[in-house]
Every structure is written in C-alpha cells, then in structure tokens.
Design a protein around this motif. Sequence first.
Motif, PDB file in Angstrom:
ATOM      1  N   ARG A  98       1.108   3.294  13.563  1.00  0.00           N
ATOM      2  CA  ARG A  98       0.661   3.392  12.134  1.00  0.00           C
ATOM      3  C   ARG A  98      -0.086   4.693  12.037  1.00  0.00           C
ATOM      4  O   ARG A  98      -0.944   4.915  12.528  1.00  0.00           O
ATOM      5  CB  ARG A  98      -0.222   2.182  11.880  1.00  0.00           C
ATOM      6  CG  ARG A  98       0.823   0.968  11.986  1.00  0.00           C
ATOM      7  CD  ARG A  98       0.298  -0.330  11.670  1.00  0.00           C
ATOM      8  NE  ARG A  98      -0.429  -0.257  10.328  1.00  0.00           N
ATOM      9  CZ  ARG A  98      -1.667  -0.769  10.423  1.00  0.00           C
ATOM     10  NH1 ARG A  98      -2.204  -1.426  11.558  1.00  0.00           N
ATOM     11  NH2 ARG A  98      -2.481  -1.063   9.495  1.00  0.00           N
ATOM     12  N   GLN A 147       6.024   0.160   7.163  1.00  0.00           N
ATOM     13  CA  GLN A 147       5.478  -0.312   8.317  1.00  0.00           C
ATOM     14  C   GLN A 147       4.648   0.577   9.220  1.00  0.00           C
ATOM     15  O   GLN A 147       3.945   0.173  10.377  1.00  0.00           O
ATOM     16  CB  GLN A 147       6.293  -1.200   9.366  1.00  0.00           C
ATOM     17  CG  GLN A 147       7.434  -0.255  10.010  1.00  0.00           C
ATOM     18  CD  GLN A 147       8.753  -0.088   9.085  1.00  0.00           C
ATOM     19  OE1 GLN A 147       8.486  -0.170   7.824  1.00  0.00           O
ATOM     20  NE2 GLN A 147       9.880   0.264   9.688  1.00  0.00           N
ATOM     21  N   ASN A 148       4.810   1.748   8.871  1.00  0.00           N
ATOM     22  CA  ASN A 148       4.265   2.928   9.654  1.00  0.00           C
ATOM     23  C   ASN A 148       3.125   3.506   9.005  1.00  0.00           C
ATOM     24  O   ASN A 148       2.455   4.424   9.457  1.00  0.00           O
ATOM     25  CB  ASN A 148       5.043   3.988  10.122  1.00  0.00           C
ATOM     26  CG  ASN A 148       6.119   3.449  10.929  1.00  0.00           C
ATOM     27  OD1 ASN A 148       7.455   3.342  10.684  1.00  0.00           O
ATOM     28  ND2 ASN A 148       5.859   3.071  12.324  1.00  0.00           N
ATOM     29  N   ARG A 149       2.544   3.079   7.979  1.00  0.00           N
ATOM     30  CA  ARG A 149       1.318   3.444   7.031  1.00  0.00           C
ATOM     31  C   ARG A 149       0.014   2.860   7.458  1.00  0.00           C
ATOM     32  O   ARG A 149      -0.026   1.447   7.518  1.00  0.00           O
ATOM     33  CB  ARG A 149       1.665   3.223   5.895  1.00  0.00           C
ATOM     34  CG  ARG A 149       2.715   4.394   5.132  1.00  0.00           C
ATOM     35  CD  ARG A 149       3.017   4.064   3.721  1.00  0.00           C
ATOM     36  NE  ARG A 149       4.376   4.515   3.516  1.00  0.00           N
ATOM     37  CZ  ARG A 149       5.090   4.111   2.215  1.00  0.00           C
ATOM     38  NH1 ARG A 149       4.135   3.549   1.451  1.00  0.00           N
ATOM     39  NH2 ARG A 149       6.177   4.703   1.818  1.00  0.00           N
ATOM     40  N   VAL A 150      -0.936   3.515   7.503  1.00  0.00           N
ATOM     41  CA  VAL A 150      -2.224   2.985   7.574  1.00  0.00           C
ATOM     42  C   VAL A 150      -2.918   2.860   6.005  1.00  0.00           C
ATOM     43  O   VAL A 150      -2.925   3.877   5.665  1.00  0.00           O
ATOM     44  CB  VAL A 150      -3.285   3.593   8.399  1.00  0.00           C
ATOM     45  CG1 VAL A 150      -4.660   3.216   8.334  1.00  0.00           C
ATOM     46  CG2 VAL A 150      -2.734   3.744   9.818  1.00  0.00           C
ATOM     47  N   LEU A 166      -2.914   3.071  16.194  1.00  0.00           N
ATOM     48  CA  LEU A 166      -3.484   3.668  14.585  1.00  0.00           C
ATOM     49  C   LEU A 166      -3.662   5.164  15.054  1.00  0.00           C
ATOM     50  O   LEU A 166      -4.557   5.523  15.858  1.00  0.00           O
ATOM     51  CB  LEU A 166      -4.771   3.273  14.317  1.00  0.00           C
ATOM     52  CG  LEU A 166      -4.688   1.720  14.045  1.00  0.00           C
ATOM     53  CD1 LEU A 166      -6.143   0.847  13.652  1.00  0.00           C
ATOM     54  CD2 LEU A 166      -3.737   1.430  12.838  1.00  0.00           C
TER      55      LEU A 166
END
Length: 119
Positions: free
Chosen positions: A43, A5-8, A80
């Motif tokens: 993210r 959930q923390n990745r772009v 972001l």
Amino acid sequence: MLPVQNRVRSADDFRRAFRSGVRAGSRVLVLHAAKADRSHAVRVGFVVSKAVGNAVVRNRVKRRLREIMRARLGALAPGLYVVRALPAAAAADFGALEAALDRVLPEAQRKLAGRAEGR
C-alpha cells in the motif's frame, strides 16, 4: 493510476507509517515504510506539501511519483510505503525522481527486514 487495494488513504495508516515505520531519504524525497498490517498488499501513499510549489507543481510531482511506484509494486514487500516529496522535488524531472526512489527503496526494505529480525 494505482489500484484501489494499493492505496494508503486513512490518516491512521499515514500516521502508522510515520511513527512506527522506518525512514530512508534523499535530497528530493523521504520514504517512510512500515510492516504489513492485516492485509498482505503493498500500500502506497504520497505527501506533497505546499512547500513543494503551487497546485500544478504538486500534482505533477504526485503523478510522477505515483507512476514510478506503480511500476515497482510487484518488487516490494507487503507493507505501507509513504513517499514524502521535499521542495527540491519541484525541480526534479521524472528520471531524477525515479533515481532517488530507486536509491531509497532498497535502504527502507533493508531497514524493515532488520527490524523484523530484531536488530
């Protein structure tokens, strides 16, 4: 490793951070930050081009940056964050990358807050 959930991951999110976000940089990296979208999570994405070095060097830089950002997830405002490594990052050790990121993170967050207030 960053939680999912923390990745772009999408090209649209990277593009949004680059085009509509704020930028703060140092000699070894540039941080692009944009306001939170529909999710309220922090993210993070990484861009390490071939100009940084061969695959071994690029992956080492990415692993170091990922670990530095993972440790700071709780302190970041939702949004972001895309970290772009510059060629000088290849010669930087973990401490130098950490110091550079610690210099640019507050600057990017200050710029984001200023943009939210309409400055």
